[in-house]
Design an enzyme around this catalytic site. Structure first.
Site, PDB file in Angstrom:
ATOM      1  N   SER A 265      13.216   2.560   2.817  1.00 22.40           N
ATOM      2  CA  SER A 265      13.780   3.195   4.012  1.00 22.40           C
ATOM      3  C   SER A 265      14.323   2.108   4.943  1.00 22.40           C
ATOM      4  CB  SER A 265      12.691   4.001   4.730  1.00 22.40           C
ATOM      5  OG  SER A 265      11.712   3.128   5.290  1.00 22.40           O
TER       6      SER A 265
ATOM      7  N   HIS B  44      12.760  -2.994   1.744  1.00 19.16           N
ATOM      8  CA  HIS B  44      12.229  -1.691   2.158  1.00 19.16           C
ATOM      9  C   HIS B  44      13.137  -0.595   1.618  1.00 19.16           C
ATOM     10  CE1 HIS B  44       9.461  -3.708   4.802  1.00 19.16           C
ATOM     11  NE2 HIS B  44      10.476  -4.471   5.176  1.00 19.16           N
TER      12      HIS B  44
ATOM     13  N   PRO C 125       0.793  -1.230   0.000  1.00 14.31           N
ATOM     14  CA  PRO C 125       0.000   0.000   0.000  1.00 14.31           C
ATOM     15  C   PRO C 125       0.830   1.287   0.000  1.00 14.31           C
ATOM     16  CG  PRO C 125      -0.148  -1.128   2.122  1.00 14.31           C
ATOM     17  CD  PRO C 125       0.510  -2.071   1.168  1.00 14.31           C
ATOM     18  N   ASN C 126       0.312   2.245  -0.751  1.00 12.76           N
ATOM     19  CA  ASN C 126       0.843   3.609  -0.871  1.00 12.76           C
ATOM     20  C   ASN C 126       2.109   3.706  -1.735  1.00 12.76           C
ATOM     21  OD1 ASN C 126      -1.172   4.851   0.859  1.00 12.76           O
ATOM     22  ND2 ASN C 126      -0.179   3.750   2.533  1.00 12.76           N
TER      23      ASN C 126
ATOM     24  N   GLU D 227      12.623  -9.794   1.233  1.00 17.17           N
ATOM     25  CA  GLU D 227      11.842  -8.671   1.759  1.00 17.17           C
ATOM     26  C   GLU D 227      12.658  -7.396   1.528  1.00 17.17           C
ATOM     27  OE1 GLU D 227      11.069  -9.062   5.955  1.00 17.17           O
ATOM     28  OE2 GLU D 227      10.468  -6.962   6.159  1.00 17.17           O
TER      29      GLU D 227
ATOM     30  N   ALA E 149       3.280  -1.023   4.642  1.00 13.03           N
ATOM     31  CA  ALA E 149       2.761  -1.074   6.017  1.00 13.03           C
ATOM     32  C   ALA E 149       2.284  -2.472   6.421  1.00 13.03           C
ATOM     33  CB  ALA E 149       1.635  -0.060   6.190  1.00 13.03           C
TER      34      ALA E 149
ATOM     35  N   ARG F 192       5.119  10.714  -2.514  1.00  9.19           N
ATOM     36  CA  ARG F 192       4.838  10.353  -1.122  1.00  9.19           C
ATOM     37  C   ARG F 192       6.100  10.549  -0.274  1.00  9.19           C
ATOM     38  NH1 ARG F 192       4.830   4.190   1.147  1.00  9.19           N
ATOM     39  NH2 ARG F 192       4.217   4.739   3.258  1.00  9.19           N
TER      40      ARG F 192
ATOM     41  N   ASP G 104       1.618 -15.934   6.348  1.00  8.81           N
ATOM     42  CA  ASP G 104       1.140 -17.309   6.125  1.00  8.81           C
ATOM     43  C   ASP G 104       1.183 -17.675   4.646  1.00  8.81           C
ATOM     44  OD1 ASP G 104       0.730 -17.710   8.797  1.00  8.81           O
ATOM     45  OD2 ASP G 104      -1.444 -17.492   8.742  1.00  8.81           O
TER      46      ASP G 104
ATOM     47  N   ASN H 112       8.075  -5.734  -1.287  1.00  7.33           N
ATOM     48  CA  ASN H 112       8.044  -4.596  -0.372  1.00  7.33           C
ATOM     49  C   ASN H 112       6.602  -4.526   0.144  1.00  7.33           C
ATOM     50  OD1 ASN H 112       7.978  -2.250   1.050  1.00  7.33           O
ATOM     51  ND2 ASN H 112       9.025  -1.000  -0.500  1.00  7.33           N
TER      52      ASN H 112
ATOM     53  N   ARG I 128       7.532   0.158  13.456  1.00  4.56           N
ATOM     54  CA  ARG I 128       8.098  -0.364  12.190  1.00  4.56           C
ATOM     55  C   ARG I 128       9.216  -1.376  12.441  1.00  4.56           C
ATOM     56  NH1 ARG I 128       5.849   3.135   8.256  1.00  4.56           N
ATOM     57  NH2 ARG I 128       5.476   5.182   9.158  1.00  4.56           N
TER      58      ARG I 128
ATOM     59  N   HIS J 293       4.238  -4.790   8.932  1.00  3.12           N
ATOM     60  CA  HIS J 293       4.169  -4.682  10.393  1.00  3.12           C
ATOM     61  C   HIS J 293       2.851  -5.190  10.963  1.00  3.12           C
ATOM     62  CE1 HIS J 293       7.492  -2.171   9.226  1.00  3.12           C
ATOM     63  NE2 HIS J 293       6.694  -1.289   8.645  1.00  3.12           N
TER      64      HIS J 293
ATOM     65  N   TYR K 174      11.317   8.532   0.945  1.00  2.00           N
ATOM     66  CA  TYR K 174      11.276   7.500  -0.103  1.00  2.00           C
ATOM     67  C   TYR K 174      11.897   7.936  -1.434  1.00  2.00           C
ATOM     68  CZ  TYR K 174       8.118   5.344   3.260  1.00  2.00           C
ATOM     69  OH  TYR K 174       7.589   4.792   4.413  1.00  2.00           O
TER      70      TYR K 174
ATOM     71  N   ARG L 125      13.379   3.995  12.317  1.00  2.00           N
ATOM     72  CA  ARG L 125      12.164   4.815  12.343  1.00  2.00           C
ATOM     73  C   ARG L 125      11.315   4.476  13.577  1.00  2.00           C
ATOM     74  NH1 ARG L 125       9.513   4.536   6.556  1.00  2.00           N
ATOM     75  NH2 ARG L 125       8.338   6.281   7.457  1.00  2.00           N
TER      76      ARG L 125
HETATM   77  C1  DQA Z   1       8.423   0.733   3.584  1.00  2.00           C
HETATM   78  C2  DQA Z   1       8.568   0.903   5.093  1.00  2.00           C
HETATM   79  C3  DQA Z   1       7.249   0.680   5.809  1.00  2.00           C
HETATM   80  O1  DQA Z   1       7.401   0.865   7.202  1.00  2.00           O
HETATM   81  C4  DQA Z   1       6.217   1.687   5.313  1.00  2.00           C
HETATM   82  O2  DQA Z   1       4.970   1.434   5.905  1.00  2.00           O
HETATM   83  C5  DQA Z   1       6.117   1.731   3.832  1.00  2.00           C
HETATM   84  C6  DQA Z   1       7.307   1.609   3.016  1.00  2.00           C
HETATM   85  C7  DQA Z   1       9.702   1.090   2.818  1.00  2.00           C
HETATM   86  O3  DQA Z   1       9.792   0.747   1.648  1.00  2.00           O
HETATM   87  O4  DQA Z   1      10.596   1.735   3.378  1.00  2.00           O
HETATM   88  O5  DQA Z   1       5.033   1.960   3.287  1.00  2.00           O
HETATM   89  O6  DQA Z   1       8.128  -0.630   3.311  1.00  2.00           O
END
Ligand code: DQA
Length: 148
Positions: free
Chosen positions: A103, A101, A11-12, A99, A78, A19, A88, A75, A112, A81, A24, A108
């Site tokens: 950031s 990220h 998401p996002n 995995e 959110a 954003r 699963d 990635n 997170r 977390h 980011y 942070r």
């Molecule tokens: C993220 C880090 C997450 O904590 C955050 O909710 C994101 C982006 C990252 O790419 O740094 O949406 O996954």
């Protein structure tokens, strides 16, 4: 035909570039996709690149990877977390899972610091900006025995 590397974004991340650019960066998600396609193709891989704000949709793609992907780079944003359901789903796939990220979540807010997804990840890349996607593809190629 060989199976693609599945690259999933939570998401996002569709708003990457606008954003919170101080966290980011300014690169957009379509630019990240182009970068990934180029990096993967240099190593002889196809990619299947997706983003969704819906947990259900992400779980559907992961379930499809049980037989349909060489590896998964995710990635989870959110959902990292919060989502036992994504954890699963990832536990069912036989292929390597990276995995990723943009950031460094450990530098942070406290909420997170916990990742459900890490419990199913072969490895984790974080804090290196969108270059992390390239590094994840390089690492995945190595895991799949095709490092250039
Ligand atoms: C993220 C880090 C997450 O904590 C955050 O909710 C994101 C982006 C990252 O790419 O740094 O949406 O996954």
């Amino acid at each position: 035909m060989s199976k693609p590397i599945l690259i999933l974004n939570g998401p996002n991340l569709n708003l990457l570039g606008t954003r919170e650019p101080e966290i980011y960066g300014a690169t957009t998600l379509p630019q990240v996709e182009d970068m990934c396609r180029e990096e993967a193709s240099a190593r002889g891989f196809e990619i299947s690149f997706h983003q969704s704000n819906s947990e259900a949709e992400i779980i559907g793609w992961i379930q499809g990877a049980v037989s349909g992907a060489a590896g998964i780079i995710i990635n989870p944003a959110a959902f990292t977390h919060t989502s036992v359901a994504i954890l699963d789903a990832l536990k069912m796939v036989p292929c390597p899972v990276i995995e990723l990220h943009i950031s460094n979540p450990h530098a942070r807010e406290e909420f997170r610091h916990k990742s459900f997804v890490s419990l199913a990840a072969t490895g984790v890349i974080c804090g290196l900006g969108v270059d992390g996607y390239k590094l994840a593809i390089q690492a995945m190629a190595g895991l799949l025995g095709r490092s250039a």
